[in-house]
Design a protein around this motif. Structure first.
Motif, PDB file in Angstrom:
ATOM      1  N   UNK A   5       0.847  -1.196   0.000  1.00 46.74           N
ATOM      2  CA  UNK A   5       0.000   0.000   0.000  1.00 46.74           C
ATOM      3  C   UNK A   5       0.878   1.241   0.000  1.00 46.74           C
ATOM      4  N   UNK A   6       0.557   2.162  -0.889  1.00 50.07           N
ATOM      5  CA  UNK A   6       1.311   3.406  -0.986  1.00 50.07           C
ATOM      6  C   UNK A   6       0.358   4.586  -0.894  1.00 50.07           C
ATOM      7  N   UNK A   7       0.860   5.668  -0.345  1.00 54.10           N
ATOM      8  CA  UNK A   7       0.076   6.896  -0.364  1.00 54.10           C
ATOM      9  C   UNK A   7      -0.017   7.387  -1.801  1.00 54.10           C
ATOM     10  N   UNK A   8      -1.147   8.027  -2.110  1.00 56.50           N
ATOM     11  CA  UNK A   8      -1.290   8.660  -3.420  1.00 56.50           C
ATOM     12  C   UNK A   8      -0.338   9.865  -3.480  1.00 56.50           C
ATOM     13  N   UNK A   9       0.254  10.124  -4.630  1.00 54.57           N
ATOM     14  CA  UNK A   9       0.092   9.450  -5.921  1.00 54.57           C
ATOM     15  C   UNK A   9       1.179   8.431  -6.226  1.00 54.57           C
ATOM     16  N   UNK A  10       1.872   7.910  -5.218  1.00 51.33           N
ATOM     17  CA  UNK A  10       3.040   7.080  -5.512  1.00 51.33           C
ATOM     18  C   UNK A  10       2.694   5.747  -6.160  1.00 51.33           C
ATOM     19  N   UNK A  11       1.570   5.155  -5.773  1.00 44.53           N
ATOM     20  CA  UNK A  11       1.186   3.894  -6.401  1.00 44.53           C
ATOM     21  C   UNK A  11       0.910   4.092  -7.891  1.00 44.53           C
ATOM     22  N   UNK A  12       0.198   5.166  -8.176  1.00 44.85           N
ATOM     23  CA  UNK A  12      -0.082   5.514  -9.582  1.00 44.85           C
ATOM     24  C   UNK A  12       1.231   5.715 -10.343  1.00 44.85           C
ATOM     25  N   UNK A  13       2.188   6.375  -9.692  1.00 45.43           N
ATOM     26  CA  UNK A  13       3.470   6.660 -10.352  1.00 45.43           C
ATOM     27  C   UNK A  13       4.220   5.378 -10.708  1.00 45.43           C
ATOM     28  N   UNK A  14       4.101   4.354  -9.861  1.00 45.06           N
ATOM     29  CA  UNK A  14       4.767   3.076 -10.163  1.00 45.06           C
ATOM     30  C   UNK A  14       4.118   2.423 -11.377  1.00 45.06           C
ATOM     31  N   UNK A  15       2.804   2.399 -11.391  1.00 41.19           N
ATOM     32  CA  UNK A  15       2.096   1.682 -12.459  1.00 41.19           C
ATOM     33  C   UNK A  15       2.060   2.467 -13.765  1.00 41.19           C
ATOM     34  N   UNK A  16       1.934   3.795 -13.678  1.00 36.69           N
ATOM     35  CA  UNK A  16       1.685   4.582 -14.882  1.00 36.69           C
ATOM     36  C   UNK A  16       2.776   5.578 -15.254  1.00 36.69           C
ATOM     37  N   UNK A  77       3.575  -5.197 -10.353  1.00 38.19           N
ATOM     38  CA  UNK A  77       4.937  -4.884 -10.778  1.00 38.19           C
ATOM     39  C   UNK A  77       5.850  -5.950 -10.177  1.00 38.19           C
ATOM     40  N   UNK A  78       7.028  -6.129 -10.763  1.00 36.31           N
ATOM     41  CA  UNK A  78       7.966  -7.123 -10.257  1.00 36.31           C
ATOM     42  C   UNK A  78       9.042  -6.464  -9.406  1.00 36.31           C
ATOM     43  N   UNK A  79       9.259  -7.013  -8.207  1.00 39.45           N
ATOM     44  CA  UNK A  79      10.383  -6.585  -7.361  1.00 39.45           C
ATOM     45  C   UNK A  79      11.586  -7.424  -7.788  1.00 39.45           C
ATOM     46  N   UNK A  80      12.610  -6.775  -8.351  1.00 43.78           N
ATOM     47  CA  UNK A  80      13.736  -7.543  -8.894  1.00 43.78           C
ATOM     48  C   UNK A  80      15.001  -7.415  -8.051  1.00 43.78           C
ATOM     49  N   UNK A  81      15.034  -6.439  -7.142  1.00 42.77           N
ATOM     50  CA  UNK A  81      16.237  -6.242  -6.334  1.00 42.77           C
ATOM     51  C   UNK A  81      15.887  -5.307  -5.190  1.00 42.77           C
ATOM     52  N   UNK A  82      16.573  -5.465  -4.082  1.00 43.02           N
ATOM     53  CA  UNK A  82      16.443  -4.515  -2.977  1.00 43.02           C
ATOM     54  C   UNK A  82      17.846  -4.225  -2.465  1.00 43.02           C
ATOM     55  N   UNK A  83      18.171  -2.959  -2.364  1.00 42.60           N
ATOM     56  CA  UNK A  83      19.485  -2.559  -1.819  1.00 42.60           C
ATOM     57  C   UNK A  83      19.325  -1.237  -1.082  1.00 42.60           C
ATOM     58  N   UNK A 109      12.007  -1.943  -9.225  1.00 41.74           N
ATOM     59  CA  UNK A 109      10.765  -2.455  -9.808  1.00 41.74           C
ATOM     60  C   UNK A 109      10.868  -2.506 -11.322  1.00 41.74           C
ATOM     61  N   UNK A 110      10.280  -3.557 -11.900  1.00 40.76           N
ATOM     62  CA  UNK A 110      10.280  -3.697 -13.363  1.00 40.76           C
ATOM     63  C   UNK A 110       8.927  -4.188 -13.841  1.00 40.76           C
ATOM     64  N   UNK A 111       8.672  -3.959 -15.105  1.00 42.81           N
ATOM     65  CA  UNK A 111       7.494  -4.491 -15.800  1.00 42.81           C
ATOM     66  C   UNK A 111       6.160  -4.130 -15.145  1.00 42.81           C
ATOM     67  N   UNK A 112       5.897  -2.858 -14.921  1.00 45.36           N
ATOM     68  CA  UNK A 112       4.587  -2.501 -14.363  1.00 45.36           C
ATOM     69  C   UNK A 112       3.468  -2.859 -15.338  1.00 45.36           C
ATOM     70  N   UNK A 113       2.401  -3.471 -14.809  1.00 42.96           N
ATOM     71  CA  UNK A 113       1.228  -3.826 -15.621  1.00 42.96           C
ATOM     72  C   UNK A 113      -0.007  -3.201 -14.973  1.00 42.96           C
TER      73      UNK A 113
END
Ligand SMILES: [Zn+2]
Length: 134
Positions: A5-16, A77-83, A109-113
């Motif tokens: 869960x993300x505060x708006x507008x960050x979730x939108x920013x990841x997907x779009x 979205x895919x989580x591909x790495x964390x650092x 994050x990669x491949x947002x759908x």
């Protein structure tokens, strides 16, 4: 499905909007797909961020309305790495992405759908498990 869960507008920013780093104070071992949930809360200062404003102008018309949704799963979205920021800071002080922040863990994050029909869900803290069968 693991969900964040993300505060708006960050979730939108990841997907779009191509936001390819999620900044968190905590790391996760999870790799793979997560659902991106936009909570009821808003980060009001973020709406003024140039990257967010530009992204909204670039976004396809059909997804611009998703900007206003609160309490919905917008996509995955895919989580591909964390650092940590300490691990990716270059000598000139820049980080791995324009979206990355200092003193934070960077979830790459990669491949947002985007989901054509976002659906309502009650968000939680942390990486939470959303029911898949609805
Ligand atoms: Zn980084």
């Amino acid at each position: 499905m693991k969900s964040l869960t993300l505060k708006a507008p960050w979730g939108w920013a990841i997907i779009h909007a191509g936001k390819d780093i999620e900044n968190r104070t905590w790391a996760t071992r999870h790799r793979g797909t997560i659902w991106v949930h936009t909570g009821q809360g808003e980060d009001s200062s973020a709406f003024e961020a140039p990257a967010i404003k530009e992204a909204l102008l670039r976004a396809p018309e059909r997804t611009q309305g998703h900007w206003f949704l609160r309490g919905f799963v917008l996509g995955e979205v895919d989580v591909v790495d964390v650092h940590h920021a300490e691990e990716c800071r270059k000598p000139d002080g820049s980080l791995c992405s324009p979206w990355a922040e200092n003193d934070q863990y960077h979830w790459r994050l990669k491949n947002p759908r985007a989901f054509a029909c976002p659906f309502p869900e009650v968000g939680k803290q942390g990486l939470w498990e959303a029911p898949v069968n609805r």
